[in-house]
Design an enzyme around this catalytic site. Sequence first.
Site, short mmCIF file in Angstrom:
data_model
loop_
_atom_site.label_atom_id
_atom_site.label_comp_id
_atom_site.label_asym_id
_atom_site.label_seq_id
_atom_site.Cartn_x
_atom_site.Cartn_y
_atom_site.Cartn_z
N HIS A 72 0.89 -1.40 0.12
CA HIS A 72 -0.05 0.10 0.02
C HIS A 72 0.93 1.28 0.05
CE1 HIS A 72 -2.78 -2.73 2.40
NE2 HIS A 72 -3.48 -2.54 1.49
N LYS A 124 -0.64 -6.37 -7.85
CA LYS A 124 -0.79 -7.53 -7.03
C LYS A 124 -2.23 -8.04 -7.35
CE LYS A 124 -1.11 -10.18 -3.16
NZ LYS A 124 -2.72 -9.78 -2.63
#
Length: 281
Positions: free
Chosen positions: A37, A149
């Site tokens: 993140h 991802k």
Amino acid sequence: MEIIKGIAELRSRIQQAKEDGKDIGLVPTMGYLHEGHLSLVRAAVRDNDIVVVSIFVNPTQFGPNEDYDSYPRDLEHDAAKLRELGVDYVFAPGVQEMYPEGYNSFVEVRDLTDKLCGKSRPGHFRGVTTVVTKLLNIVQPHRAYFGQKDFQQLVVIRRMVTDLNIPVEIKGLPIVREEDGLAMSSRNKYLNSKERKAATVLFKALEKGKEMILEGERDADKVREEMAGLINQEPLARIDYVAVVDPEGLQDLKKIGDRVLLALAVFIGNTRLIDNCFIEV
Ligand code: AMP
């Protein structure tokens, strides 16, 4: 940095920033932040004047028997990390704020969402595209950041933004991994120490597939079988899917061309993990 829970309040801050000629970046997340993140957040801080990170565990993208209730949450810890990176606003709405009484609208991208994760998680992408549309409408950012991802999610969101003429630039960033190759994920927290070791089998299978392709293998079934065989040697692993697909349409390939996506979903114990590898030859 401010933590904002209300849509109207966030909008008034953004409106002011836009009147001041600022560029706005949005990073949508479900929180419990890790380096994956944070790589998106760093890119957003680099490219924009004002950065909004949303933290919302979106109930509409979880199936009835999935981990919505147990999904890890730690807003205080997340906020401390984001403050350090220079984020301006954390948008952390409650479920009622996003889906008030009477809520009845959904956004659906067809076709791309039936495959891979969409097959095993019916309704998942409908929840994702709905919440991302809402976030894009609320913030109206110049740029929004997503990780490779979740490669299928990125493909679906790009399709949606094009199809619905949403005026935003979508940025897709590389997968961030642990030292042993495991892709970072908030769900890695569910793994006990044996499972954590077993989980490296996803990356090993992708590396094996990649090596075969770079050495000239063009038969997609052979690559698929080799990867599945490797995963099946791990007793704690149970395959959901092992796929060799074209990275645009996400269709299964027979013969591998110049661009290919290897994509996996594997249960390690009760935890479903995904990973992928994009290869250009
Ligand atoms: P999530 O909180 O799982 O919804 O993820 C929020 C965003 O972070 C999504 O765009 C993900 O693709 C991205 N992301 C999650 N894990 C990683 C990772 N290991 N590397 C890069 N991006 C990631």
